[in-house]
Design an enzyme around this catalytic site. Sequence first.
Site, PDB file in Angstrom:
ATOM      1  CE  LYS A 293      -3.146   1.009   3.073  1.00 28.42           C
ATOM      2  NZ  LYS A 293      -2.684   2.686   4.029  1.00 28.42           N
TER       3      LYS A 293
ATOM      4  CG  ASP B  87       1.178  -0.077   9.622  1.00 36.00           C
ATOM      5  OD1 ASP B  87       0.419   0.975  10.827  1.00 36.00           O
ATOM      6  OD2 ASP B  87       0.954   0.359   8.225  1.00 36.00           O
TER       7      ASP B  87
ATOM      8  NE  ARG C 189      -2.180  -1.670   8.937  1.00 38.08           N
ATOM      9  CZ  ARG C 189      -1.317  -2.012   7.395  1.00 38.08           C
ATOM     10  NH1 ARG C 189      -2.357  -3.740   6.736  1.00 38.08           N
ATOM     11  NH2 ARG C 189      -1.392  -0.770   6.862  1.00 38.08           N
TER      12      ARG C 189
HETATM   13  C1  S3P Z   1       2.968   4.569   6.201  1.00 34.23           C
HETATM   14  C2  S3P Z   1       3.477   5.261   7.321  1.00 34.23           C
HETATM   15  C3  S3P Z   1       2.859   4.295   8.593  1.00 34.23           C
HETATM   16  C4  S3P Z   1       2.041   3.710   8.745  1.00 34.23           C
HETATM   17  C5  S3P Z   1       0.981   3.796   7.919  1.00 34.23           C
HETATM   18  C6  S3P Z   1       1.448   4.204   6.236  1.00 34.23           C
HETATM   19  C7  S3P Z   1       2.914   5.292   4.935  1.00 34.23           C
HETATM   20  O1  S3P Z   1       2.025   6.127   9.448  1.00 34.23           O
HETATM   21  O2  S3P Z   1       0.853   3.180   9.590  1.00 34.23           O
HETATM   22  O3  S3P Z   1       0.223   2.257   7.422  1.00 34.23           O
HETATM   23  O4  S3P Z   1       2.247   4.471   3.760  1.00 34.23           O
HETATM   24  O5  S3P Z   1       4.252   6.392   4.726  1.00 34.23           O
HETATM   25  P1  S3P Z   1       3.316   7.356  10.095  1.00 34.23           P
HETATM   26  O6  S3P Z   1       4.496   7.893   9.333  1.00 34.23           O
HETATM   27  O7  S3P Z   1       1.948   7.952  10.872  1.00 34.23           O
HETATM   28  O8  S3P Z   1       4.219   5.856  11.320  1.00 34.23           O
END
Ligand code: S3P
Length: 451
Positions: free
Chosen positions: A21, A333, A406
């Site tokens: 993703k 995550d 999740r």
């Molecule tokens: C992501 C970063 C993470 C993660 C999110 C996706 C990304 O968040 O939890 O599902 O794609 O950069 P944070 O940057 O807020 O930790």
Amino acid sequence: MNLRVRPCQALRGAVTVPADKSISHRALLLGGIAEGVSTVRNWLPAADCQATLTAVRAMGVSVEQSSPTELHIHGVGLRGLKAPAIPIDCQRSGTTMRLLAGILAGQAFTITLDGDTGLRRRPMERVAIPLREMGAVVETRNGCPPLVVKGGNLHGIDYRLPVASAQVKSAILLAALYAEGPSTVRQPGPARDHTERMLIAQGAGIELREDTITLTPGSQPLKPCSLTVPADFSSAAFPLVAALLAPNSDVVLEGVGINPTRTGLIDVLGEMGAELRWLNQAEQAGEPTADLLIRSPATPHAPRTPWPGDGAAHDKGLRGTQVGGQTVVRMIDEFPALAVAATQAQGQTLVRDARELRLKETDRIGAVVAELRRLGASVAERDDGFSVDGPTRLRGARVHSHGDHRLGMALVVAGLIAEGETVVEGAEVIADSFPGFVGLMRTLGAELDEE
Ligand code: S3P
């Protein structure tokens, strides 16, 4: 939509989980501001990434979709985006909003970014503060969306992230492409580095030194990116934990991204006594990948599935562990999945330094604790994490996703090892990151149907 889950005997087979993703969002955004056509194969057609697709199209980027997973992005260059007529709806996707804010800080127009009620509760000052420091005007409503971004003439900054967030780091790096002079981001921990990898492949001037990233804007446009997105480790985490917990399981998850900034869960499960093997290591889209082989350890009721060439089963199943510090960043995550695994481990599993979990799609500390308790788990909430005492025989019950994909998937995994029937309410949200989750789990032998 509610999912009815029955206990399963064994999960078996080789499957491929959907595309990453984080990389799918970035491919669209970076392809959109490159010059030329980027071809993205195995893109993730999940709700969160669709929000990014709609957003870049609304700003004048033409994206042809030759199949649901193959995109041809006609990049308009760094300064070719157009102001959309109406606010951009980021739906439930924090990544869409925070990364877009970085690009929009460098545009010569004003734009509003909004989202659904869940996203409207999530903190946005963490991106607004550094973008303001670079010269953009960014308004939030009490620190949350909607976000109004008025792009300006930006200048480089030297910024120490207060939290190890890849989204904030990425927003600053994207804005830095438009700034006068270099920008430096200092991160307190190893937040995922997909943006840096992709920007380097596109010819941006990036220098990496330990936990410091410096971007020096150049006179050259960004090159288009052509890539095949690897399978998402964070999606793989659910069948992976399910295969560890369901007795007599033997599962291969193919072509999964194993970027070290993402695989903290593997280290933690290893400490808990799980044996996982990585086969066929390769590189794809500038990211390391491997096939993950998972076999369930022994349980009181079933011996361990032997590995090829090894002797008698002598392992004792999972044992509790402690998780904290930088490992938390590398598995940010994966805590809903870890919590389910911990219910089957001998002794206590303690998660600390994870206050960030309260700011995800839902308060993941409160929600994981509340829902696993309904299934009979012995779980306690801490300000910065949680503890789980195991092993517990889970009992089927009605549980709820709290609008969090999740958590929804973690509860399905818990249902597979619970006694009796479990109903996961609000399971439609799983499609935010893992379209086809139910079908894939059924292929492995899980019994799931829609209520
Ligand atoms: C992501 C970063 C993470 C993660 C999110 C996706 C990304 O968040 O939890 O599902 O794609 O950069 P944070 O940057 O807020 O930790």
